[in-house]
Design an enzyme around this catalytic site. Structure first.
Site, PDB file in Angstrom:
ATOM      1  N   GLU A   1       0.838  -1.211   0.000  1.00 40.69           N
ATOM      2  CA  GLU A   1       0.000   0.000   0.000  1.00 40.69           C
ATOM      3  C   GLU A   1       0.866   1.251   0.000  1.00 40.69           C
ATOM      4  OE1 GLU A   1      -3.216  -0.460  -0.692  1.00 40.69           O
ATOM      5  OE2 GLU A   1      -2.450  -2.497  -0.697  1.00 40.69           O
TER       6      GLU A   1
ATOM      7  N   TRP B   1     -20.019  13.506 -19.520  1.00 45.29           N
ATOM      8  CA  TRP B   1     -20.562  13.206 -18.196  1.00 45.29           C
ATOM      9  C   TRP B   1     -21.898  13.921 -18.009  1.00 45.29           C
ATOM     10  CZ3 TRP B   1     -17.923   9.474 -15.891  1.00 45.29           C
ATOM     11  CH2 TRP B   1     -16.553   9.340 -16.136  1.00 45.29           C
TER      12      TRP B   1
ATOM     13  N   ASN C   1     -10.670   2.596   2.443  1.00 49.43           N
ATOM     14  CA  ASN C   1     -10.262   2.498   1.036  1.00 49.43           C
ATOM     15  C   ASN C   1     -11.265   1.731   0.184  1.00 49.43           C
ATOM     16  OD1 ASN C   1      -8.329   2.680  -1.230  1.00 49.43           O
ATOM     17  ND2 ASN C   1      -8.269   0.460  -0.958  1.00 49.43           N
TER      18      ASN C   1
ATOM     19  N   TRP D   1      -9.413   8.238  -8.087  1.00 47.83           N
ATOM     20  CA  TRP D   1     -10.604   8.603  -8.878  1.00 47.83           C
ATOM     21  C   TRP D   1     -10.446   8.195 -10.336  1.00 47.83           C
ATOM     22  CZ3 TRP D   1     -15.448   9.677  -7.746  1.00 47.83           C
ATOM     23  CH2 TRP D   1     -15.748   9.996  -6.416  1.00 47.83           C
TER      24      TRP D   1
END
Ligand code: FAD
Length: 467
Positions: free
Chosen positions: A268, A299, A334, A375
DNA sequence: AATAGGTTAAT
DNA sequence: TTAACCTAT
């Protein structure tokens, strides 16, 4: 005689800080943190992060004080403040820990230029990432776009040993008394109160305590528990790493990678380095999709959908739990970040940049590199090439990662009495059951704002149309 | 030595 | 779909 300046930014620590170790060799040393009013009022700096910053500055001042130094906190635009300060104190060199967001790079370049006009230097030191961004490269000498091969190479690297804090700091140059400083506790924008238990205290002291506690046992179960939403199975060190109150390299060095939990934890930390590499190499990704052909996707400008998502009122318990956790704690698990990001981008077809901005405005660990990377990974616009478009099923994710409903019940208390087999899909409760449980879907808890099966099909059609 | 084409895997 | 590596030439 050399007079130098240590300019702290997101490296608010004394341990394993190469810039400070070098600066400590000067004959005279001043330490400064510049509070940029532009950033103080910026919505991408969350309240929890401001509180953390205030506490971290106080902590750092105390620590530097113990070493015979002190931290000056100066209000203003660093592009002007730092060169002016350097001139005023007749500093030869300014030391910083290099940062890698486009904003930071542009700022530092501007400061470097202004300093150079007066014959002074800006010296950038390594210290945000474990491996210097740009240093982990493919066989053909490019920066990796895919995590797994990056990780393979990164792991084989010698990242060096963490540095101990300087034994003592040089005395301050004459003239520091003239400098116009502020006490961080007196800056109104930093005077933020939150749900005290939910927001982590900032500073190297609290951060080191958290690291010690984490390494003293819990990390060993990380591989088993990191995806369980209902238990505190992760380190919660993200704000400490973001503000540099902890050195990522020190955390990494203290791991015993023969232990599976600790090895997974090391991976990680490598993700963090990966996204730092990506941002340093392709700074334009901060603003838009990594791949050219994904920069202008159509979008949906659906404000109602976005609001429902942001407020945790989508009617999907796992999504709503996560978004409410974010609002209250300034932090989100997460797994939950991936679920809510997929939901916004795929089920609602809302631009990932709106979600990214909302995260920055709320997270205590808001980080341009990791947040953007996360993202774009969820949106499918990032560096990694995909075979299929990634669409998470919120119900499946809920049942898999919150099987006993601990997470949903904690954050969506209106559903607490539902049986496990309906908790993640309350819309399937019969009317009689809704009456009996006292939870009417559409009244006490929202009806789902989309039908996931339809939304999924819509997303796949939209994607193939758009690309 | 540089490149084309095949193989493997994508948290 | 394509990144990254491997092998052959
Ligand atoms: C959509 C999305 C947005 C995210 N935004 C941020 C953000 O703004 N800031 C941030 O620090 N992390 C972000 N992450 C990554 C990750 O979710 C958090 O770092 C993690 O949840 C923080 O909790 P922790 O410290 O308990 O993590 P742990 O599981 O204990 O991990 C240890 C550390 O490793 C690093 N790390 C772990 N996972 C990742 C990852 N996927 N990418 C990069 N670094 C990672 C973090 O520094 C973290 O503190 C995001 C992930 C997604 C999917």
């Amino acid at each position: 005689m050399t007079t130098e300046l240590m300019w702290f930014r997101r490296d608010l620590r004394t341990h394993d800080l190469p810039a400070l170790v070098t600066a400590a060799d000067a004959d005279r040393l001043a330490c400064v943190f510049v509070l940029d009013p532009h950033l103080l009022d910026h919505e991408r700096v969350s309240p929890a992060r401001k509180r953390y910053l205030r506490q971290a500055l106080v902590d750092l001042d105390n620590r530097l004080g113990d070493l015979g130094g002190q931290l000056m906190v100066v209000l203003g635009d660093p592009r002007h403040v730092v060169p002016a300060l350097a001139k005023d104190l007749e500093v030869d060199a300014v030391h910083v820990t290099a940062d890698h967001t486009p904003f930071a790079v542009a700022r530092d370049d501007a400061v470097e230029k202004a300093l150079a006009d007066d014959g002074r230097t800006l010296e950038r030191h390594q210290g945000v990432s474990i491996a210097p961004p740009g240093s982990v490269r493919t066989g053909s000498d490019s920066v990796y776009k895919v995590f797994t091969p990056f990780h393979r190479t990164w792991t084989q690297r010698d990242h060096g040993e963490p540095l101990t804090p300087p034994a003592a700091l040089p005395r301050a140059p004459d003239g520091v008394g003239r400098i116009d400083t502020v006490a961080p506790t007196e800056v109104p924008q930093l005077d933020v109160r939150g749900p005290d238990e939910a927001w982590p205290d900032g500073g190297e002291g609290p951060a080191r305590e958290r690291l010690d506690d984490w390494l003293d046992g819990p990390v060993d179960d990380y591989d088993d528990r990191r995806d369980v939403l209902g238990v505190p199975g992760t380190s919660r060190l993200s704000p400490d790493l973001h503000m540099g109150c902890l050195s990522a390299r020190e955390a990494w060095t203290r791991l015993d990678r023969r232990n599976p939990g600790q090895d997974t934890y090391a991976t990680e930390l490598a993700w963090r380095d990966f996204y730092l590499h990506v941002m340093a190499e392709w700074p334009d990704t901060a603003r838009g999709a990594f791949r050219e052909e994904y920069r202008d996707l159509p979008w949906h400008d659906d404000d109602d959908a976005f609001e429902a998502w942001a407020e945790g009122q989508t009617g999907f318990p796992i999504v709503d739990a996560a978004m409410r956790q974010l609002s209250t704690m300034g932090w989100m698990h997460n797994r939950a970040r991936m679920i809510v990001a997929s939901f916004l981008c795929k089920d609602l077809l809302v631009d990932w940049r709106r979600g990214e901005a909302h995260f920055m405005a709320n997270l205590v660990d808001g980080d341009t590199c990791s947040n953007n990377g996360g993202w774009q990974w969820a949106a499918g616009t990032g560096t990694d090439a995909q075979q299929f478009i990634r669409i998470f099923n919120p119900t499946t994710q809920g049942t898999r990662f919150d099987p006993d409903g601990v997470y949903v019940r904690r954050w969506v208390p209106e559903l607490a009495d539902l049986p496990n087999n309906r908790l993640h899909e309350p819309w399937r409760l019969s009317e009689e059951d809704q009456e009996a449980l006292g939870v009417i879907i559409g009244e006490d808890y929202p009806a789902p704002i989309v039908d996931h099966a339809e939304a999924r099909q819509r997303a796949m059609d939209w994607w193939s149309q758009a690309t």
